[in-house]
Design an enzyme around this catalytic site. Sequence first.
Site, PDB file in Angstrom:
ATOM      1  N   GLU A 242      -8.732  10.649   9.476  1.00 31.21           N
ATOM      2  CA  GLU A 242      -8.505  10.204  10.855  1.00 31.21           C
ATOM      3  C   GLU A 242      -9.805  10.151  11.652  1.00 31.21           C
ATOM      4  OE1 GLU A 242      -3.915  11.769  11.471  1.00 31.21           O
ATOM      5  OE2 GLU A 242      -5.534  12.939  12.350  1.00 31.21           O
TER       6      GLU A 242
ATOM      7  N   GLU B  60       0.656   9.136   7.207  1.00 29.93           N
ATOM      8  CA  GLU B  60       1.393  10.272   7.759  1.00 29.93           C
ATOM      9  C   GLU B  60       2.518   9.722   8.628  1.00 29.93           C
ATOM     10  OE1 GLU B  60      -1.155  12.842   9.995  1.00 29.93           O
ATOM     11  OE2 GLU B  60      -2.399  13.401   8.275  1.00 29.93           O
TER      12      GLU B  60
END
Length: 621
Positions: free
Chosen positions: A191, A267
């Site tokens: 991320e 995710e």
Amino acid sequence: MIDRRQLLRAATLGLATLSLPPLALAAMPGHGGTAAFGWRGQNFLLHGKPLVIRGGEMHIGRIPRAHWRARLRMLRAMGLNTVGTYLFWNLHEPRPGRFDFEGQNDIAAFVRIAQEEGVWVILRPGPYACAEWEFGGFPAWLLKTPDLRVRTNDPRFVAAATRYLEAVGGQLAPLQIHRGGPILMTQVENEYGSFGSDHGYLASIRDALRAAGFDGLLYTADGPTERMLGGGTLPDVLATVNFGDDAAGSFAAFARHRQGVPRMAGEFYPGWFDHWGERHHTAADPARVARNLQWMLERDISFSLYMFHGGTSFGFMNGANDSATEPYQPDTSSYDYGAPLDEAGRPTPAFHALRALIGGHLPAGETLPVVPPSPPMIAIAPVTLDASAPLQSLLGEPVRAVRPLTMEALDQAYGFVWYRARLPAAGKGVLQVGDVRDMALLYQDGRRLGTLDRRRGDTALELEVQAGVPLDLLVENLGRINYGPRMVDERKGLLGPVRFAGKPVLDWEMHPLPLDDLSALRFSPGTPAAPAFHRGRFVLDALGDSFIDMRGWGRGHVWINGHHLGRYWHIGPQQTLLVPAQWLRRGENEVVVLELERDAPPLRVQGLVDPVFETPDVVQG
């Protein structure tokens, strides 16, 4: 972990278009002989045939090793075929150059067990993990270098990260699918678009992974905004997208960034984590989760549930959040997450609902495994804690300096530091500190004077003090920030300068208290004032997991047979601590509680078969 508030805006943002050429596929040895894993167009290909990755996340640091196989069998029983797992650098390199891949940290053993259970693996080695884990998985010793900047092209950080990834490669590169193992893909950083956009840094991590032997499929994972996908991806690395709602909108945003590649929710969030002093997060709205998951299943879109099973951030391993809009927020030790499998590894209603949904979208010829029995639980009978020892009994020879040193400068990663100095004046005055990281209890001559709490932004406190008597500050690390730009300078302890009544406070004594070894404690009858350790013994004739009930206590930590369970705090929401069966023994057991605030705690604990989550009306400790 992507901020949900950022995700709400994801579908409305325009993203740059970028297409990648399909990866070449090669024959690769895998389960049952020859296998090939790669992608062409919008499909992942395994053995030359389309594969939909149905994944779920678990972390070996949050699950006792004896439970790994059972948790993987539960994952298979819910209809998932892949486990995603972060590696936490601070577990595997606790000291520079000293690597630990043994016992609880044996990630290769976990991967092999997954293969034995018919589960593919998505590896997320970092070096940054986030994951509500202490410092996002970074080892605290990085901060001993005063100006080192994590997650940047600072050559000192890149060199340390490269050395770590090389060690990881020695353990896990042989377990990639083309070498006979179950690892399908390996993530580059994590991320990164939520943090920055230095593609040179990101490329250095990609190159370090390649040099470490990860020559299979690499990928990135970021939230569905232009900033996140633009900043966190590389042209030659597959990209996935993270979100908690609006699958259709998230993939529409992703399509404006890349087309002609497999679509995957790196995710997908069926729950959320807890901060101390806030309400407990249960499973997300079942209708929302089902709606989004069904949308992906109907379109053969791959996904990974974050989390399938959260487990526990044992010891001092919880992380924290801090941002321009929110104060410092330490996370609880429980990482239950409202996940389909609860903290103790038991199926929840969400597990059964998602299992039914996934079961309706299985490929022809595939069936759901039978759900295994839940792990046994025991209710430990009430235990009286009848011996105590003051925390001060652990103070040894101090480190001396003109100004207070940070925890990292003291070569300490976690726990507490006891600071002591003589004040330049007596009577009433304001004590001012540069910063307190994160909670300081103030004493003079054993009398508690007050608290400095980072959650409230405390940097000053009015005191009335005696002449000639040292001032003591017991400072606790409540968890380093694991997400966002403020993590880069997350040093702990008492940060100077310190002044009292306008005059500098100099000549400090500092006692590191990592609390990684309590063997020096000498317990005796009696109840000293907090902070103090309290010990009790109990006998078991049967073993199972349990939850130690800490209601009635104030704030502190619990150890069972020397194993550090984690933190308790009356402000909630977590009121119990998981005790894994593997840390108990038939016959005599020992429980030790460090109570920091209450001079007259109940001196009694017991074990429950279910956790308790309660948040009192008053949420400031």
